[in-house]
Design an enzyme around this catalytic site. Structure first.
Site, PDB file in Angstrom:
ATOM      1  N   ASP A 108       0.817  -1.208   0.000  1.00 17.60           N
ATOM      2  CA  ASP A 108       0.000   0.000   0.000  1.00 17.60           C
ATOM      3  C   ASP A 108       0.851   1.259   0.000  1.00 17.60           C
ATOM      4  O   ASP A 108       2.046   1.231   0.295  1.00 17.60           O
ATOM      5  CB  ASP A 108      -0.942   0.010   1.210  1.00 17.60           C
ATOM      6  N   GLU A 163       0.116  -1.384   5.714  1.00 20.40           N
ATOM      7  CA  GLU A 163       1.166  -0.917   6.613  1.00 20.40           C
ATOM      8  C   GLU A 163       1.021   0.571   6.907  1.00 20.40           C
ATOM      9  O   GLU A 163       1.318   1.028   8.014  1.00 20.40           O
ATOM     10  CB  GLU A 163       2.537  -1.203   5.989  1.00 20.40           C
TER      11      GLU A 163
END
Length: 422
Positions: free
Chosen positions: A82, A144
């Protein structure tokens, strides 16, 4: 049908082109499954066993675990899929299309840290399961940048993935073996509003918060007097009073006040114990003043992380890069990988100064040494099948005694390192 991975530049183009923003704001939050599936196709084509771990109650979110070889131990090359949200008005280039300019690759996630996943796959290109004395795992996680829910899911699953791990976060190819934990807490006091002309008509939450702030600052001094870690540039735990809001009008006694805190936690300290201490301080003030109160985490805290300096992955990373392992103040997935038995180093080609910035970029000159570094680590921990403790590896220890401080010739250093351990 298995599809071989395309050339490195094509992999980079594809990964950057797939939007995978994660955010605590639902309107900005995206899934990552399309990127996980793309990586999975490439890794299947490269001979890896591929597992997609869907995250509970999060449609479109998944981790990818791809393994080449079998047996215990081995090496995990880990990255998150991400990115943070982006402000399109501040970007001078398309964030989802790589722009090559002045020796840089611009795009959202080039530095932090989609590129590392492509580099990990490129470093393993041509290897087969028969080559592996210990398994190589490429791990791609979800979220994350927001909740760490992908890494937390790995802990919940409790399944070992290997013995050593490299997380390719942006460190400018300097190894990091420890970092502080991160806590963000909301402190709320609830009083009684009333007309400002008569203090007896209410009970000010804002005045109570003034006293709470004094308690927190006193607690901060006590923590910093008791706890120090010389590896960090800021060697003490920190508490930042970041945001406060209370009341709604100057002619009303404040009935509700909220303070937001950031705490950076040294290794060895417990986030649960710190939250309990904070709550006790707030409770004493609130109860004395007849106020309601609560302390609430803004997100599930990131624990501190520390991998011993004697770990084989730390010493190998130091020898290969020519830099002693460092300590940083930001959080990563390292504590979660440590919890499932992986001795972990944070080491990647990006620059932290580029992370979360408009026109994020990766220096193209970092790509060859990163590939050399990853190939050397794969050889050391997977092909040679050693993974032994550093005191059993005289070659690694010899290099660590002579860590240079000047710029490193990676080709020369990598060549001499491989001779010493093969």
């Amino acid at each position: 049908m298995k599809h071989p991975a395309p050339p490195l530049r094509a992999m980079l183009d594809d990964l950057i082109a797939l939007p995978t923003v994660s955010s605590v704001k639902p309107e900005l939050n995206m899934g990552n499954r399309h990127l996980v599936d793309r990586l999975g196709e490439w890794l299947l084509g490269a001979g890896f066993r591929v597992e997609v771990m869907e995250l509970p109650n999060q449609p479109g979110k998944a981790n990818l675990i791809a393994t080449l070889g079998t047996g215990p131990g081995g090496l995990v090359l880990s990255g998150h899929t991400d990115t943070v949200p982006y402000d399109a008005g501040r970007w001078q280039r398309d964030p989802f299309e790589i722009t090559e300019e002045d020796g840089r690759l611009y795009g959202l996630g080039t530095s932090d840290m989609k590129s590392f996943l492509a580099l990990a796959l490129e470093a393993a290109r041509g290897l087969t399961a028969k080559d592996m004395q210990r398994p190589l795992t490429i791990l791609a996680t979800a979220d994350e940048e927001s909740s760490m829910s992908g890494a937390r899911a790995l802990v919940q699953a409790g399944r070992p993935l290997g013995r050593y791990a490299v997380i390719g976060e942006p460190t400018s190819l300097r190894p990091v073996r420890l970092h502080k934990g991160v806590m963000n807490e909301a402190v709320r006091l609830i009083g009684q509003p009333g007309h400002a002309s008569d203090p007896a008509l209410g009970n000010s939450a804002l005045e109570g918060m003034h006293e709470v702030m004094g308690e927190i600052l006193a607690w901060r001094r006590e923590l910093q007097e008791r706890h120090r870690h010389p590896a960090f540039a800021v060697p003490v735990p920190t508490i930042n009073l970041g945001h406060i809001h209370g009341g709604d009008n100057p002619n009303r006694i404040c009935g509700d006040c909220e303070l937001l805190l950031d705490l950076r936690v040294l290794p060895g300290l417990s986030v649960d114990e710190l939250r309990a201490q904070l709550s006790a301080r707030v409770a004493r003030v609130a109860e004395r003043r007849g106020l309601g109160w609560r302390v609430t985490p803004l997100f599930e805290s990131i624990p501190p992380a520390e991998t011993p300096a004697t770990s084989a992955i730390v010493q190998a990373s130091e020898a290969l890069t020519g830099h002693a392992a460092e300590a940083v103040g930001f959080g990563t997935e390292a504590p979660f990988l440590n919890q499932i038995g992986l001795e972990t180093v944070i080491l990647g080609p990006g620059n932290l100064a580029q992370a979360h910035q408009p026109d994020e970029y990766l220096e193209m000159a970092r790509i060859p040494p990163t590939l050399d570094l990853l190939r050397a680590l794969i050889r050391r921990f997977c092909l040679d099948g050693r993974g032994l403790r550093p005191h059993q590896e005289p070659g690694v220890r010899r290099h660590r005694k002579n860590i240079p401080t000047r710029p490193v010739n990676y080709s020369r250093l990598l060549g001499s390192y491989l001779v010493s351990v093969t």
